[in-house]
Write a protein that holds these residues in place. Structure first.
Motif, PDB file in Angstrom:
ATOM      1  N   LEU A 126     -39.698 103.051  33.538  1.00 14.77           N
ATOM      2  CA  LEU A 126     -39.409 102.748  34.943  1.00 14.77           C
ATOM      3  C   LEU A 126     -40.478 103.322  35.862  1.00 14.77           C
ATOM      4  O   LEU A 126     -40.937 104.446  35.668  1.00 14.77           O
ATOM      5  CB  LEU A 126     -38.044 103.292  35.343  1.00 14.77           C
ATOM      6  N   PHE A 127     -40.870 102.530  36.828  1.00 12.56           N
ATOM      7  CA  PHE A 127     -41.856 102.853  37.865  1.00 12.56           C
ATOM      8  C   PHE A 127     -43.283 102.998  37.325  1.00 12.56           C
ATOM      9  O   PHE A 127     -44.162 103.478  38.017  1.00 12.56           O
ATOM     10  CB  PHE A 127     -41.434 104.095  38.668  1.00 12.56           C
ATOM     11  N   SER A 128     -43.504 102.554  36.095  1.00 15.37           N
ATOM     12  CA  SER A 128     -44.860 102.588  35.535  1.00 15.37           C
ATOM     13  C   SER A 128     -45.609 101.308  35.910  1.00 15.37           C
ATOM     14  O   SER A 128     -45.034 100.355  36.432  1.00 15.37           O
ATOM     15  CB  SER A 128     -44.802 102.737  34.007  1.00 15.37           C
ATOM     16  N   ASP A 129     -46.909 101.317  35.635  1.00 13.30           N
ATOM     17  CA  ASP A 129     -47.728 100.122  35.866  1.00 13.30           C
ATOM     18  C   ASP A 129     -47.474  99.098  34.766  1.00 13.30           C
ATOM     19  O   ASP A 129     -47.324  99.453  33.597  1.00 13.30           O
ATOM     20  CB  ASP A 129     -49.227 100.469  35.852  1.00 13.30           C
ATOM     21  N   VAL A 130     -47.437  97.834  35.173  1.00 15.53           N
ATOM     22  CA  VAL A 130     -47.414  96.718  34.233  1.00 15.53           C
ATOM     23  C   VAL A 130     -48.601  95.843  34.616  1.00 15.53           C
ATOM     24  O   VAL A 130     -48.607  95.214  35.664  1.00 15.53           O
ATOM     25  CB  VAL A 130     -46.100  95.905  34.314  1.00 15.53           C
ATOM     26  N   SER A 131     -49.626  95.853  33.774  1.00 16.38           N
ATOM     27  CA  SER A 131     -50.826  95.046  34.034  1.00 16.38           C
ATOM     28  C   SER A 131     -50.760  93.775  33.211  1.00 16.38           C
ATOM     29  O   SER A 131     -50.576  93.827  31.992  1.00 16.38           O
ATOM     30  CB  SER A 131     -52.090  95.814  33.654  1.00 16.38           C
ATOM     31  N   VAL A 132     -50.905  92.646  33.907  1.00 15.78           N
ATOM     32  CA  VAL A 132     -50.919  91.347  33.252  1.00 15.78           C
ATOM     33  C   VAL A 132     -52.255  90.701  33.597  1.00 15.78           C
ATOM     34  O   VAL A 132     -52.513  90.368  34.752  1.00 15.78           O
ATOM     35  CB  VAL A 132     -49.750  90.456  33.710  1.00 15.78           C
ATOM     36  N   ASN A 133     -53.104  90.564  32.589  1.00 15.23           N
ATOM     37  CA  ASN A 133     -54.435  89.973  32.786  1.00 15.23           C
ATOM     38  C   ASN A 133     -54.455  88.579  32.172  1.00 15.23           C
ATOM     39  O   ASN A 133     -54.288  88.436  30.957  1.00 15.23           O
ATOM     40  CB  ASN A 133     -55.505  90.857  32.152  1.00 15.23           C
ATOM     41  N   ILE A 134     -54.653  87.591  33.020  1.00 10.80           N
ATOM     42  CA  ILE A 134     -54.646  86.198  32.589  1.00 10.80           C
ATOM     43  C   ILE A 134     -56.085  85.729  32.448  1.00 10.80           C
ATOM     44  O   ILE A 134     -56.856  85.764  33.411  1.00 10.80           O
ATOM     45  CB  ILE A 134     -53.867  85.320  33.591  1.00 10.80           C
ATOM     46  N   GLY A 135     -56.442  85.308  31.252  1.00  9.64           N
ATOM     47  CA  GLY A 135     -57.810  84.885  30.967  1.00  9.64           C
ATOM     48  C   GLY A 135     -58.071  83.432  31.331  1.00  9.64           C
ATOM     49  O   GLY A 135     -57.161  82.679  31.674  1.00  9.64           O
ATOM     50  N   GLU A 136     -59.332  83.067  31.221  1.00  8.80           N
ATOM     51  CA  GLU A 136     -59.749  81.677  31.450  1.00  8.80           C
ATOM     52  C   GLU A 136     -59.137  80.783  30.368  1.00  8.80           C
ATOM     53  O   GLU A 136     -59.113  81.165  29.194  1.00  8.80           O
ATOM     54  CB  GLU A 136     -61.275  81.565  31.374  1.00  8.80           C
ATOM     55  N   PRO A 137     -58.682  79.587  30.738  1.00  8.62           N
ATOM     56  CA  PRO A 137     -58.185  78.649  29.724  1.00  8.62           C
ATOM     57  C   PRO A 137     -59.265  78.349  28.688  1.00  8.62           C
ATOM     58  O   PRO A 137     -60.436  78.175  29.024  1.00  8.62           O
ATOM     59  CB  PRO A 137     -57.839  77.401  30.542  1.00  8.62           C
ATOM     60  N   MET A 138     -58.853  78.310  27.434  1.00  5.07           N
ATOM     61  CA  MET A 138     -59.766  78.056  26.323  1.00  5.07           C
ATOM     62  C   MET A 138     -59.486  76.662  25.770  1.00  5.07           C
ATOM     63  O   MET A 138     -58.340  76.343  25.447  1.00  5.07           O
ATOM     64  CB  MET A 138     -59.550  79.103  25.223  1.00  5.07           C
ATOM     65  N   ALA A 139     -60.534  75.848  25.670  1.00  4.73           N
ATOM     66  CA  ALA A 139     -60.389  74.490  25.142  1.00  4.73           C
ATOM     67  C   ALA A 139     -60.998  74.425  23.748  1.00  4.73           C
ATOM     68  O   ALA A 139     -61.993  75.089  23.456  1.00  4.73           O
ATOM     69  CB  ALA A 139     -61.071  73.497  26.068  1.00  4.73           C
ATOM     70  N   PHE A 140     -60.395  73.629  22.909  1.00  6.26           N
ATOM     71  CA  PHE A 140     -60.875  73.468  21.536  1.00  6.26           C
ATOM     72  C   PHE A 140     -61.066  71.992  21.208  1.00  6.26           C
ATOM     73  O   PHE A 140     -60.770  71.529  20.113  1.00  6.26           O
ATOM     74  CB  PHE A 140     -59.902  74.145  20.559  1.00  6.26           C
ATOM     75  N   SER A 141     -61.583  71.258  22.183  1.00  9.79           N
ATOM     76  CA  SER A 141     -61.754  69.812  22.034  1.00  9.79           C
ATOM     77  C   SER A 141     -62.829  69.438  21.024  1.00  9.79           C
ATOM     78  O   SER A 141     -62.886  68.299  20.577  1.00  9.79           O
ATOM     79  CB  SER A 141     -62.054  69.169  23.394  1.00  9.79           C
ATOM     80  N   GLU A 142     -63.683  70.392  20.638  1.00  6.96           N
ATOM     81  CA  GLU A 142     -64.730  70.080  19.654  1.00  6.96           C
ATOM     82  C   GLU A 142     -64.156  69.889  18.247  1.00  6.96           C
ATOM     83  O   GLU A 142     -64.816  69.378  17.359  1.00  6.96           O
ATOM     84  CB  GLU A 142     -65.827  71.150  19.642  1.00  6.96           C
ATOM     85  N   TYR A 143     -62.903  70.312  18.060  1.00  3.22           N
ATOM     86  CA  TYR A 143     -62.260  70.132  16.762  1.00  3.22           C
ATOM     87  C   TYR A 143     -61.491  68.815  16.775  1.00  3.22           C
ATOM     88  O   TYR A 143     -60.834  68.476  17.745  1.00  3.22           O
ATOM     89  CB  TYR A 143     -61.290  71.282  16.476  1.00  3.22           C
ATOM     90  N   ASN A 144     -61.570  68.086  15.670  1.00  2.81           N
ATOM     91  CA  ASN A 144     -60.769  66.874  15.613  1.00  2.81           C
ATOM     92  C   ASN A 144     -59.395  67.220  15.057  1.00  2.81           C
ATOM     93  O   ASN A 144     -59.142  68.349  14.655  1.00  2.81           O
ATOM     94  CB  ASN A 144     -61.470  65.776  14.793  1.00  2.81           C
ATOM     95  N   LYS A 145     -58.510  66.252  15.053  1.00  2.35           N
ATOM     96  CA  LYS A 145     -57.136  66.522  14.637  1.00  2.35           C
ATOM     97  C   LYS A 145     -56.993  66.769  13.137  1.00  2.35           C
ATOM     98  O   LYS A 145     -55.970  67.226  12.680  1.00  2.35           O
ATOM     99  CB  LYS A 145     -56.230  65.389  15.093  1.00  2.35           C
ATOM    100  N   LYS A 146     -58.021  66.471  12.359  1.00  5.72           N
ATOM    101  CA  LYS A 146     -58.005  66.778  10.915  1.00  5.72           C
ATOM    102  C   LYS A 146     -58.764  68.089  10.722  1.00  5.72           C
ATOM    103  O   LYS A 146     -59.911  68.097  10.311  1.00  5.72           O
ATOM    104  CB  LYS A 146     -58.650  65.647  10.129  1.00  5.72           C
TER     105      LYS A 146
END
Length: 193
Positions: A151-171
């Motif tokens: 209780l009353f402590s820090d809660v740090s939430v760091n949201i990163g840049e979205p990561m795309a993996f479009s170079e991979y095909n579905k197989k």
């Protein structure tokens, strides 16, 4: 966003802003309409609630199957957007539920290590997040949470840049899925330190 989720999120926001010093960084980088997967470290039972408070869009979390055995709890967490997953092995129904969510433009939350852990270990992470990202063509938003949750402590939430993996095909190969998962977990580790 249904009324149950909205009210739950408002109560949670009040709780965290009253009893903790919550610090959110990076939240302006998120896709506004397309689907994405929130992938975070999991250090406390409150992590899904913290993430829900930090994101404007409803986050549908995978939750361990045993939580759905109690009918009342199952009803409530389903209303909050959760769906069951067998942590030992993701079954076809879980895969279909996740793909349906992502293909309809929604946000899914997942803890790649599968359970609460005090530190981020990329070797213990499961490749499900990678499989869902590649098959649904969704970006992964890495999140690092750091807190003692006293209780009353820090809660740090760091949201990163979205990561795309479009170079991979579905197989995609198992090795490629493991490489993607490692890349995501390294980013989460950086965000949670």
């Amino acid at each position: 966003m249904n009324l149950t989720y909205f009210l739950g999120k408002m109560l949670a926001a009040f709780y965290f802003h009253t009893f903790y010093n919550i610090k959110i960084t990076g939240s302006g980088k998120l896709p506004e309409k397309s689907s994405f997967i929130v992938c975070s470290n999991h250090i406390n039972l409150l992590d899904p609630v913290v993430i829900a408070v930090c994101f404007n869009r409803k986050v549908h979390f995978m939750a361990k199957e045993s939580l759905f055995k109690n009918k009342f709890i199952a009803f409530v967490i389903r209303k909050l957007g959760a769906f069951p997953v067998d942590r030992a092995s993701v079954g076809l129904s879980t895969f279909k539920d996740a793909m349906k969510l992502l293909k309809s433009g929604k946000v899914m939350g997942i803890f790649s290590q599968g359970t609460r852990m005090s530190s981020v270990d990329e070797e213990s992470a499961k490749a499900g997040v990678s499989l869902f990202a590649v098959k649904s063509e969704s970006k992964v938003v890495p999140v690092g949470i750091k807190s003692s949750f006293k209780l009353f402590s820090d809660v740090s939430v760091n949201i990163g840049e979205p990561m795309a993996f479009s170079e991979y095909n579905k197989k995609i190969t198992k090795e490629q899925l493991e490489d993607i998962t490692k890349e995501i977990m390294i980013k989460i580790k950086d965000l949670s330190n």
